[in-house]
Design an enzyme around this catalytic site. Structure first.
Site, PDB file in Angstrom:
ATOM      1  CG  ASN A 219      -0.191  -0.086   2.507  1.00 52.54           C
ATOM      2  OD1 ASN A 219       0.511   0.849   2.871  1.00 52.54           O
ATOM      3  ND2 ASN A 219      -0.307  -1.204   3.219  1.00 52.54           N
ATOM      4  CE  LYS A 297       7.734 -12.723 -14.120  1.00 57.05           C
ATOM      5  NZ  LYS A 297       8.485 -12.172 -15.250  1.00 57.05           N
ATOM      6  N   PRO A 314      -3.500 -11.602  10.583  1.00 56.45           N
ATOM      7  CG  PRO A 314      -1.559 -12.101  11.771  1.00 56.45           C
ATOM      8  CD  PRO A 314      -2.171 -12.201  10.404  1.00 56.45           C
ATOM      9  CG  ASP A 315      -6.135  -6.164  14.305  1.00 57.98           C
ATOM     10  OD1 ASP A 315      -5.209  -5.546  14.882  1.00 57.98           O
ATOM     11  OD2 ASP A 315      -7.131  -5.605  13.810  1.00 57.98           O
ATOM     12  CB  ILE A 316      -0.109  -6.538  14.557  1.00 63.09           C
ATOM     13  CG1 ILE A 316       0.240  -7.378  13.321  1.00 63.09           C
ATOM     14  CG2 ILE A 316       1.095  -6.418  15.495  1.00 63.09           C
ATOM     15  CD1 ILE A 316       1.266  -6.742  12.399  1.00 63.09           C
TER      16      ILE A 316
END
Ligand code: CTP
Length: 408
Positions: A219, A297, A314-316
């Site tokens: 991102n 690849k 996972p939500d750290i």
């Protein structure tokens, strides 16, 4: 900061033998420009690279070179010189000087002064990359940093890059401007370091979720806000571990940085950095990763584009904020939102179990920019902070953290 951050401060500069000694001349100029007074001590090896006359002219004081000089000892003896200073700076600090200091050897003027001083010492190491990476040098530097109280030496650099000997890697002495910053930092008193003795873990930057060896999901986070927070916490004396996704940013002074790529790696590194008094999780963690990373690849073919099968990361933040003996006293998350900033930030606060959320509106110009507009959402209140630089937000947040931990 004022123009004279070193006003009335006295620096004893020990110039060791190395090609980087020429940078010590620029350092003298910078210290004096910052309002400081400098006296220099030149080792015999240092005198092979710069002359006592240059140092005397730039410092405005005679230069000490040997231990047994009756004239020097009657004007200002070497013990007195080591006490005169507010800070002793060794630049360049050679492997030899470091080894003597680490082992309490005192057989010449520089090593005797280092052992006799009752002030803090800042080392700016400079040596060949192989020497710097040698376990003996590493052990000596760690030993010097770990000495108790004010005997613990501060270290700035070395930098990475091309060296005079033609090799590449760490070993080049820090630039004079960076040494000046480290001098200012090392001279700060306890009142300026309210987070001394506290530990923080900070996550920053994007994560990179590999799809195959050459591609991945990521991102637009630059990591600037998180890096600024790590720097601001360290500037207040905090011991900071920065767990960073891929960014192009330099590691802030005094911060231990751990580079990671994917969310799973970031989670493991963040948990390994505990215990901590405060966790600031500013990273833009990818919500998903592919369930199986292709070993080779992925090639174009007649079957059309591949279908990526995603699974949730996972939500750290939620993991760190979960109740338990290792939960930091203060857990701070970020909420990057394009709509309903306050409502979304507040719902994240309760959903993730953290103490504060810094909410930022990412619909405007935030990614990669130096400015930011944030809300600070806590259980009882929402504060709207004016638009300011990411460094100013970081400093304000670090001061709030210090205030909170002092009352905890
Ligand atoms: N976070 C985390 N681990 C994740 C996702 C997010 O630690 N897997 C943390 C971020 O570092 C940030 C906070 O959670 O501190 C909120 O991140 P954000 O991306 O805004 O939230 P999401 O959980 O992705 O929620 P949503 O998709 O609903 O916006």
């Amino acid at each position: 900061m004022t123009d004279s951050p070193l006003s009335a401060r006295k620096i004893l500069l020990i110039v060791g033998g190395g090609i980087a000694a020429y940078k010590a001349l620029e350092l003298v100029r910078l210290i004096r420009k910052a309002g400081g007074e400098v006296r220099a001590l030149l080792t015999p090896a240092g005198a092979e690279f710069v002359t006592p006359l240059s140092l005397a002219s730039l410092t405005g004081h005679p230069v000490r070179q040997t231990l047994f000089m009756p004239d020097d000892e009657t004007t200002m003896g070497h013990i007195e010189l080591s006490r005169w200073a507010d800070l002793v700076v060794v630049a360049p600090a050679t492997a030899g000087l470091i080894a003597k200091a680490a082992n309490g050897m005192a057989d010449d003027l520089a090593s005797t002064t280092l052992l006799a001083t009752d002030k803090r010492v800042l080392l700016a190491p400079a040596m060949n990359v192989r020497m710097w990476l040698h376990p003996a040098v590493h052990a000596n530097v760690e030993r010097l940093k770990g000495f108790e109280g004010d005997h613990g030496m501060a270290v700035v650099g070395p930098d990475d890059g091309e060296m005079a000997c033609g090799e590449f890697g760490p070993g080049r002495m820090a630039e004079p401007a960076a040494i000046l910053d480290a001098i200012i930092e090392t001279l700060r008193g306890p009142a300026d370091r309210p987070l001394a003795g506290k530990r923080a873990v900070v996550t920053a930057g994007p994560t990179f979720e590999a799809i195959d060896p050459v591609r991945g999901l990521t991102n637009r986070s630059s990591g600037k806000q998180g890096y600024a927070i790590a720097a601001a916490l360290a500037a207040l004396g905090c011991e900071v571990t920065l767990v960073s996704g891929p960014t192009a940013l330099a590691t802030p002074n005094g911060v231990k940085r751990i580079d990671v790529e994917g969310a799973l790696e970031m989670q493991a590194a963040t948990e390994a950095a505990l215990p901590a008094d405060v966790a600031v999780l500013s990273a833009a963690v990818a919500d998903w990763r592919v369930d199986t990373i292709a070993g080779g690849k992925i090639k174009k073919g007649p079957g059309g584009p591949p279908t990526l099968s995603l699974i949730e990361n996972p939500d750290i933040l939620a993991g760190i904020a979960a109740p338990g003996p290792r939960r930091p006293a203060l857990v701070i998350g970020f909420a990057a939102e394009t709509t309903d900033l306050e409502a979304n930030a507040r719902s994240k606060l309760s959903r993730k179990g953290c103490d504060w959320i810094v909410g930022n509106d990412v619909s405007a110009d935030v990614f990669g920019s130096d400015g930011n507009t944030v809300l600070l959402v806590t259980a009882g209140a929402t504060e709207s902070w004016p638009r300011q630089s990411k460094a100013e937000i970081a400093r304000a947040l670090a001061l709030r953290i210090a205030d909170h931990l002092s009352k905890a």
